[in-house]
Design an enzyme around this catalytic site. Structure first.
Site, short mmCIF file in Angstrom:
data_model
loop_
_atom_site.label_atom_id
_atom_site.label_comp_id
_atom_site.label_asym_id
_atom_site.label_seq_id
_atom_site.Cartn_x
_atom_site.Cartn_y
_atom_site.Cartn_z
N GLU A 107 0.82 -1.23 0.00
CA GLU A 107 0.00 0.00 0.00
C GLU A 107 0.85 1.27 0.00
OE1 GLU A 107 -2.97 -0.20 3.11
OE2 GLU A 107 -4.11 -1.73 2.03
N GLU A 130 -5.49 -8.36 -0.55
CA GLU A 130 -6.19 -8.10 0.72
C GLU A 130 -7.65 -7.83 0.42
OE1 GLU A 130 -4.66 -5.32 3.63
OE2 GLU A 130 -2.60 -5.76 3.04
O1 AHR Z 1 -5.21 -6.12 6.85
C1 AHR Z 1 -5.13 -5.00 7.67
C2 AHR Z 1 -4.41 -3.83 7.00
O2 AHR Z 1 -5.20 -3.32 5.96
C3 AHR Z 1 -3.09 -4.12 6.35
O3 AHR Z 1 -2.04 -4.08 7.24
C4 AHR Z 1 -2.96 -3.02 5.34
O4 AHR Z 1 -2.22 -3.40 4.23
C5 AHR Z 1 -4.39 -2.66 5.01
O5 AHR Z 1 -4.62 -1.31 5.08
#
Ligand code: AHR
Length: 502
Positions: free
Chosen positions: A172, A291
């Site tokens: 990110e 994610e």
């Molecule tokens: O999964 C939780 C968080 O969400 C992770 O650390 C991050 O990459 C995202 O913002």
């Protein structure tokens, strides 16, 4: 309410990459410590890993687990997690305002993956660190021996190289919350140079470059265009993330958010095609949706840690307790990935244990399955093979965020061996059953194997340590296959897995 679906054996979307059923474990809250790792737990193995958790993970048959972050990775020194445990430093984790004693590092994680029947997808730190730490980490993990970093691994007790092939270039990096956040140009250049160096070590690696953290980022989709412009030739996948919530307490609007996911995927696919054309490239970069999950139940409770000054060890963080409504949402997201199997080649349910997870644990106590464990399980077990086009003719609805959303959300998968066909179907209607009729083109000998269903009178119903089987799947009756057609009645707000032999 009625809906007809037409599928045909030859109307395929794409082979499904099994890796869309991957997951994620971050050094965050109780994911690692008291999640997968708890020395002294009655089920712990000699290395301190919980056997009960490993067993629940094994049943999910997860191809890859991404590690060690997440936001955590952007200030992580991988060297802190290797070598004698008693000599490892305790660090402050800036991402989650906690302490980490580094008792689990890459070597233990790779061993755990083997125990849990999965494989590691590792992330390098491109936030506080860069190319040099990344190439050393790679050499430590993957070189057989005879060099500084590989010999160090051997000295630490791991004679064989880990052979990790799938690597994320940071996490990110478009997000201002990220340690070492960068502009698209800064990150694109760094990611490209890091990818080139990593490939000088091993041409066969698969590399994932950061796309946008979510579709609402102000830099989306220019971020993807710029980053891919820098990195297109050196990488394989662009990473996307998306989390879902029902803060509005509006079920129809909540379930419609899968439509936004679909647009997000298709927009990034368009950007990929644009950069590909611009570069006159033969290669098509694909999407690693590394994610995704429901994440909103715990946000308020987490403020105490995230805004506090205690720096606790392994606190309760992001411990969303999932309800029955979330089953429908997770089912819809998985259906979207199956329908977009031509563009999405990796997807990671974030995360796996305790932190926004399908598996929960009590310290010193039991491990149990949250409600969302089940749709993920069924997709992983029966969603492998070829994604088939499912043409739906049925009623739709409008809601606050979307228009023309089908009440029936369906995905169809022909099994890898070709002898099975599975329909994953969600009836999103809050009050009406859906009379489903599916034309099974090209499957003249289809017969029903089973219809698994999840329904519950209470959308807010959850599973807990004391009541772990409150929300579980059941066998459904009444579904029939005859004369090349399937008929079924799907109750309101139900998740369905209909398995056929073909
Ligand atoms: O999964 C939780 C968080 O969400 C992770 O650390 C991050 O990459 C995202 O913002």
């Amino acid at each position: 309410m009625k809906a007809t679906v037409t599928i045909h054996r030859d109307f395929t979307i794409s082979p499904i990459d099994d890796r869309i059923y991957s997951s994620f474990l971050e050094h965050l809250g109780r994911a690692i410590y008291t999640g997968i790792y708890e020395p002294g737990h009655p089920t712990a193995d000699a290395d301190g890993f919980r056997g009960d958790v490993a067993e629940l993970v094994r049943r999910l048959d997860i191809p890859y687990v991404r590690y060690p972050g997440g936001n955590f990775v952007s200030a992580y020194n991988w060297e802190d997690g290797v070598g004698p445990r008693e000599e490892r430093p305790t660090r402050l984790d800036l991402a989650w305002r906690t302490r980490d004693g580094n008792q689990v590092g890459v070597n233990e994680f790779v061993d755990w993956c083997r125990t849990a029947g999965t494989k590691p997808m590792l992330a390098v730190n491109l936030g506080s660190r860069g190319l040099d730490a990344a190439r050393n980490f790679l050499e430590y993990c993957n070189h057989p021996g005879g060099s500084y970093w590989s010999d160090l691994r051997r000295k630490h007790g791991w004679a064989e190289p880990h052979g990790v092939k799938l690597w994320c270039l940071g996490n990110e990096m478009d997000g201002p919350w990220q340690v070492g956040h960068k502009t698209a140009d800064e990150y694109g250049r760094l990611a490209n140079e890091t990818a080139k160096a990593m490939r000088l070590f091993d041409r066969s690696l698969e590399l994932v470059v950061c796309g946008s953290s979510h579709a609402g980022m102000p830099t989306f989709p220019d971020w993807e265009a710029t980053v891919l412009d820098h990195t297109y030739d050196a990488i394989d996948h662009v990473s996307l993330h998306m989390y879902f919530g029902n803060e509005e307490h509006d079920t129809l609007n909540y379930l419609a958010k899968a439509e936004k996911l679909d647009r997000y995927i298709m927009t990034v696919a368009g950007v990929i095609d644009y950069v590909k054309a611009k570069k006159r490239s033969k290669k098509t970069v694909t999407i690693s949706f590394d994610e995704w999950n429901v994440w909103y139940h715990s946000r308020e409770a987490d403020k105490a840690v995230l805004e506090g000054d205690d720096w606790p060890d392994a606190p309760h963080l992001l411990e969303d307790i999932y309800n029955f409504e979330d089953v429908l949402q997770v089912g819809g997201v998985l259906n979207t990935f199956i329908r977009r199997a031509d563009r999405v080649k990796i997807a990671c349910l974030a995360q796996l244990v305790n932190v926004i997870a399908p598996i929960m644990t009590e310290t010193g106590g039991p491990a149990w399955r949250q409600t969302i464990y089940y749709p993920f399980l069924y997709a992983s077990l029966y969603g492998r093979g070829t994604s088939l086009r499912a043409i739906v003719d049925g009623p739709t609805y409008d809601c606050a965020s979307e228009a023309d959303v089908p009440y029936l959300d369906v995905a169809a998968v022909r099994s890898t061996a070709g002898d099975g066909l599975t329909l994953f179907a969600v009836n999103r209607h809050p009050g009406e059953a859906l009379d489903l009729s599916v034309a099974l083109g090209g499957f003249p000998a289809a017969r029903l194997v089973e219809h698994i269903r999840m329904t519950h009178p209470d959308l807010g119903a959850v599973n807990t340590a004391a009541n772990p089987d409150n929300v579980v799947p059941h066998k459904a009756e009444g579904t029939m296959v005859a004369d090349g057609a399937l008929t079924s009645r799907l109750p309101p707000l139900s998740y369905n897995v209909i398995r056929l032999a073909v």
